[in-house]
Design a protein around this motif. Structure first.
Motif, PDB file in Angstrom:
ATOM      1  N   ILE A 234      84.274  13.310 -65.201  1.00  0.00           N
ATOM      2  CA  ILE A 234      82.893  13.436 -64.730  1.00  0.00           C
ATOM      3  C   ILE A 234      82.137  14.525 -65.485  1.00  0.00           C
ATOM      4  CG2 ILE A 234      83.441  12.607 -62.418  1.00  0.00           C
ATOM      5  CD1 ILE A 234      83.438  15.503 -61.470  1.00  0.00           C
ATOM      6  N   GLY A 235      82.844  15.348 -66.239  1.00  0.00           N
ATOM      7  CA  GLY A 235      82.189  16.386 -67.016  1.00  0.00           C
ATOM      8  C   GLY A 235      81.681  15.908 -68.367  1.00  0.00           C
ATOM      9  N   VAL A 236      81.917  14.642 -68.679  1.00  0.00           N
ATOM     10  CA  VAL A 236      81.469  14.065 -69.951  1.00  0.00           C
ATOM     11  C   VAL A 236      80.241  13.199 -69.694  1.00  0.00           C
ATOM     12  CG1 VAL A 236      82.073  12.571 -71.889  1.00  0.00           C
ATOM     13  CG2 VAL A 236      83.801  14.085 -70.881  1.00  0.00           C
ATOM     14  N   HIS A 237      79.177  13.432 -70.455  1.00  0.00           N
ATOM     15  CA  HIS A 237      77.929  12.691 -70.256  1.00  0.00           C
ATOM     16  C   HIS A 237      77.811  11.565 -71.285  1.00  0.00           C
ATOM     17  CE1 HIS A 237      73.862  12.357 -68.555  1.00  0.00           C
ATOM     18  NE2 HIS A 237      73.510  11.978 -69.761  1.00  0.00           N
ATOM     19  N   PRO A 238      77.589  10.325 -70.847  1.00  0.00           N
ATOM     20  CA  PRO A 238      77.451   9.218 -71.801  1.00  0.00           C
ATOM     21  C   PRO A 238      76.056   9.164 -72.407  1.00  0.00           C
ATOM     22  CG  PRO A 238      77.278   8.401 -69.549  1.00  0.00           C
ATOM     23  CD  PRO A 238      77.582   9.863 -69.443  1.00  0.00           C
ATOM     24  N   LEU A 239      75.999   8.835 -73.681  1.00  0.00           N
ATOM     25  CA  LEU A 239      74.738   8.612 -74.389  1.00  0.00           C
ATOM     26  C   LEU A 239      74.777   7.216 -74.986  1.00  0.00           C
ATOM     27  CD1 LEU A 239      74.355  11.985 -76.360  1.00  0.00           C
ATOM     28  CD2 LEU A 239      73.237  11.348 -74.219  1.00  0.00           C
ATOM     29  N   LYS A 240      73.812   6.398 -74.629  1.00  0.00           N
ATOM     30  CA  LYS A 240      73.807   5.017 -75.093  1.00  0.00           C
ATOM     31  C   LYS A 240      72.720   4.801 -76.128  1.00  0.00           C
ATOM     32  CE  LYS A 240      73.485   0.221 -73.472  1.00  0.00           C
ATOM     33  NZ  LYS A 240      73.243  -0.658 -72.294  1.00  0.00           N
ATOM     34  N   PHE A 241      73.118   4.193 -77.262  1.00  0.00           N
ATOM     35  CA  PHE A 241      72.197   3.849 -78.334  1.00  0.00           C
ATOM     36  C   PHE A 241      72.538   2.442 -78.828  1.00  0.00           C
ATOM     37  CE2 PHE A 241      72.692   8.527 -78.695  1.00  0.00           C
ATOM     38  CZ  PHE A 241      71.367   8.903 -78.514  1.00  0.00           C
ATOM     39  N   PRO A 242      71.671   1.821 -79.609  1.00  0.00           N
ATOM     40  CA  PRO A 242      72.049   0.553 -80.241  1.00  0.00           C
ATOM     41  C   PRO A 242      73.314   0.735 -81.083  1.00  0.00           C
ATOM     42  CG  PRO A 242      69.696   0.912 -80.456  1.00  0.00           C
ATOM     43  CD  PRO A 242      70.265   2.182 -79.895  1.00  0.00           C
ATOM     44  N   SER A 243      74.158  -0.277 -81.113  1.00  0.00           N
ATOM     45  CA  SER A 243      75.431  -0.174 -81.829  1.00  0.00           C
ATOM     46  C   SER A 243      75.221   0.158 -83.305  1.00  0.00           C
ATOM     47  CB  SER A 243      76.206  -1.494 -81.690  1.00  0.00           C
ATOM     48  OG  SER A 243      76.463  -1.768 -80.329  1.00  0.00           O
ATOM     49  N   GLU A 244      74.179  -0.417 -83.919  1.00  0.00           N
ATOM     50  CA  GLU A 244      73.904  -0.134 -85.322  1.00  0.00           C
ATOM     51  C   GLU A 244      73.579   1.343 -85.528  1.00  0.00           C
ATOM     52  OE1 GLU A 244      72.533  -2.443 -83.499  1.00  0.00           O
ATOM     53  OE2 GLU A 244      72.790  -4.406 -84.468  1.00  0.00           O
ATOM     54  N   THR A 245      72.848   1.929 -84.576  1.00  0.00           N
ATOM     55  CA  THR A 245      72.503   3.344 -84.669  1.00  0.00           C
ATOM     56  C   THR A 245      73.743   4.215 -84.493  1.00  0.00           C
ATOM     57  OG1 THR A 245      70.276   2.893 -83.828  1.00  0.00           O
ATOM     58  CG2 THR A 245      71.047   5.166 -83.704  1.00  0.00           C
ATOM     59  N   CYS A 246      74.661   3.804 -83.638  1.00  0.00           N
ATOM     60  CA  CYS A 246      75.918   4.544 -83.466  1.00  0.00           C
ATOM     61  C   CYS A 246      76.685   4.607 -84.786  1.00  0.00           C
ATOM     62  CB  CYS A 246      76.778   3.888 -82.393  1.00  0.00           C
ATOM     63  SG  CYS A 246      76.092   3.967 -80.722  1.00  0.00           S
ATOM     64  N   MET A 247      76.697   3.502 -85.519  1.00  0.00           N
ATOM     65  CA  MET A 247      77.371   3.497 -86.818  1.00  0.00           C
ATOM     66  C   MET A 247      76.638   4.384 -87.822  1.00  0.00           C
ATOM     67  SD  MET A 247      80.105   1.788 -86.463  1.00  0.00           S
ATOM     68  CE  MET A 247      80.539   1.723 -88.200  1.00  0.00           C
ATOM     69  N   GLU A 248      75.302   4.358 -87.793  1.00  0.00           N
ATOM     70  CA  GLU A 248      74.527   5.245 -88.655  1.00  0.00           C
ATOM     71  C   GLU A 248      74.861   6.699 -88.361  1.00  0.00           C
ATOM     72  OE1 GLU A 248      70.202   4.275 -89.451  1.00  0.00           O
ATOM     73  OE2 GLU A 248      70.578   2.901 -87.801  1.00  0.00           O
ATOM     74  N   LEU A 249      74.930   7.030 -87.085  1.00  0.00           N
ATOM     75  CA  LEU A 249      75.232   8.404 -86.685  1.00  0.00           C
ATOM     76  C   LEU A 249      76.627   8.811 -87.155  1.00  0.00           C
ATOM     77  CD1 LEU A 249      74.517  10.978 -85.138  1.00  0.00           C
ATOM     78  CD2 LEU A 249      75.344   9.860 -83.055  1.00  0.00           C
ATOM     79  N   LEU A 250      77.560   7.896 -87.083  1.00  0.00           N
ATOM     80  CA  LEU A 250      78.925   8.193 -87.524  1.00  0.00           C
ATOM     81  C   LEU A 250      78.962   8.470 -89.024  1.00  0.00           C
ATOM     82  CD1 LEU A 250      81.782   8.454 -86.480  1.00  0.00           C
ATOM     83  CD2 LEU A 250      82.118   6.003 -86.871  1.00  0.00           C
ATOM     84  N   VAL A 251      78.173   7.731 -89.800  1.00  0.00           N
ATOM     85  CA  VAL A 251      78.092   7.984 -91.243  1.00  0.00           C
ATOM     86  C   VAL A 251      77.474   9.357 -91.510  1.00  0.00           C
ATOM     87  CG1 VAL A 251      76.986   7.247 -93.390  1.00  0.00           C
ATOM     88  CG2 VAL A 251      77.988   5.546 -91.862  1.00  0.00           C
ATOM     89  N   ILE A 252      76.409   9.694 -90.772  1.00  0.00           N
ATOM     90  CA  ILE A 252      75.760  11.001 -90.930  1.00  0.00           C
ATOM     91  C   ILE A 252      76.736  12.132 -90.620  1.00  0.00           C
ATOM     92  CG2 ILE A 252      73.952  12.505 -89.997  1.00  0.00           C
ATOM     93  CD1 ILE A 252      72.291   9.953 -89.495  1.00  0.00           C
ATOM     94  N   LEU A 253      77.504  11.968 -89.550  1.00  0.00           N
ATOM     95  CA  LEU A 253      78.497  12.974 -89.187  1.00  0.00           C
ATOM     96  C   LEU A 253      79.526  13.150 -90.298  1.00  0.00           C
ATOM     97  CD1 LEU A 253      79.116  11.895 -85.475  1.00  0.00           C
ATOM     98  CD2 LEU A 253      78.034  14.010 -86.212  1.00  0.00           C
ATOM     99  N   GLY A 254      80.017  12.024 -90.817  1.00  0.00           N
ATOM    100  CA  GLY A 254      81.027  12.084 -91.865  1.00  0.00           C
ATOM    101  C   GLY A 254      80.528  12.754 -93.131  1.00  0.00           C
TER     102      GLY A 254
END
Length: 277
Positions: A234-254
């Protein structure tokens, strides 16, 4: 930005909604009588704890009227009015020009637009494009700052609209100031933290507000046990985005992690990332 959206989106003013990717007008000259923040995702369960009788809101839903705009953590709700961007295949709301997913239909008269996909401007202002990578990391960073401040939450689970977990994020610092010496053009292209997406207007040194985070990718069943544990925490907060944006974010992080010296790329099995906003 998320926090400025909450502060600057005012009633009795006309706004135009643009697709962030291509600049196509999504909603034209909409004036709101009410701009209201939505309660947390668990508000209905909390009502049951406070009421000594059956939940009076059990069958109620929070749907905006034509003159309403409801603001969530990563999205805002509008009455669909005369706008029609719904995909014929499902409830995904698609930009007619560039076919980017902008949001999804919540009901027959309510559309959810994600803050990472839409730019809102007063009608008297013109649209000015922002590099996609810069916009995505700026919006996500603002979400982390806002939620950590309001809810004392520092662990986040990034989910796609397909329900899958893409990234686990642990916020370390939200008050980081990043200073980068650009040097020559050749060295900049190799060693810069943000590539060519954050060029300052002038001067040899760039400074940006940034958040420092740890993250774990969860695609292709990576870190599944940890993701399952966080999903039930319960201490973890979910953030929902379009799946394509999640992949974009993962590339940015990397890309950000790779730009750091090898000794600074990991901490306790998590990867380190600086996100500018």
């Amino acid at each position: 930005l998320v926090y400025t959206l909450r502060e600057s989106l005012k009633p009795q003013k006309n706004y135009v909604f643009y697709c962030q990717s291509c600049g196509d007008i999504i909603v034209k000259d909409r004036k709101f009588l009410r701009v209201l923040p939505l309660p947390s995702e668990n508000w209905s369960a909390l009502v049951e704890e406070w009421c000594c009788h059956p939940n009076p809101f059990a069958r109620s839903t929070l749907h905006p009227q034509h003159d309403d705009c409801f603001l969530g953590d990563t999205f805002f709700l509008l009455n669909s009015g005369n706008e029609s961007h719904k995909s014929k295949e499902n409830t995904r709301v698609i930009c007619k020009r560039c076919k980017t997913m902008l949001g999804e239909t919540v009901s027959s008269d309510t559309i959810k637009y994600y803050v990472t996909e839409v730019i809102i401007r007063p009608s008297e202002e013109s649209f000015s494009p922002t590099p996609r990578s810069q916009f995505v990391q700026s919006m996500v960073a603002q979400c982390l700052v806002e939620l950590s401040s309001a809810k004392s939450t520092f662990r986040f689970m990034v989910k796609g609209d397909d329900g899958k977990i893409y990234i686990l994020i642990w916020l370390l610092n939200s008050d980081t100031l990043l200073v980068e010496s650009l040097g020559s053009l050749s060295s900049h292209s190799i060693f810069t933290v943000f590539g060519d997406i954050f060029m300052p207007s002038s001067g040899p040194v760039g400074t940006w507000n940034a958040v420092k985070v740890l993250y774990q990718p969860c695609i292709k069943s990576r870190n599944k046990d940890l993701a399952d544990a966080w999903e039930n925490d319960i201490g973890v907060h979910p953030l929902k985005f379009p799946s394509e944006t999640c992949m974009e974010l993962l590339v940015i992080l990397g890309l950000s992690t790779v730009s750091l010296p090898p000794s600074l790329r990991c901490m306790n099995s998590f990867q380190v990332r600086n996100s500018c906003y």
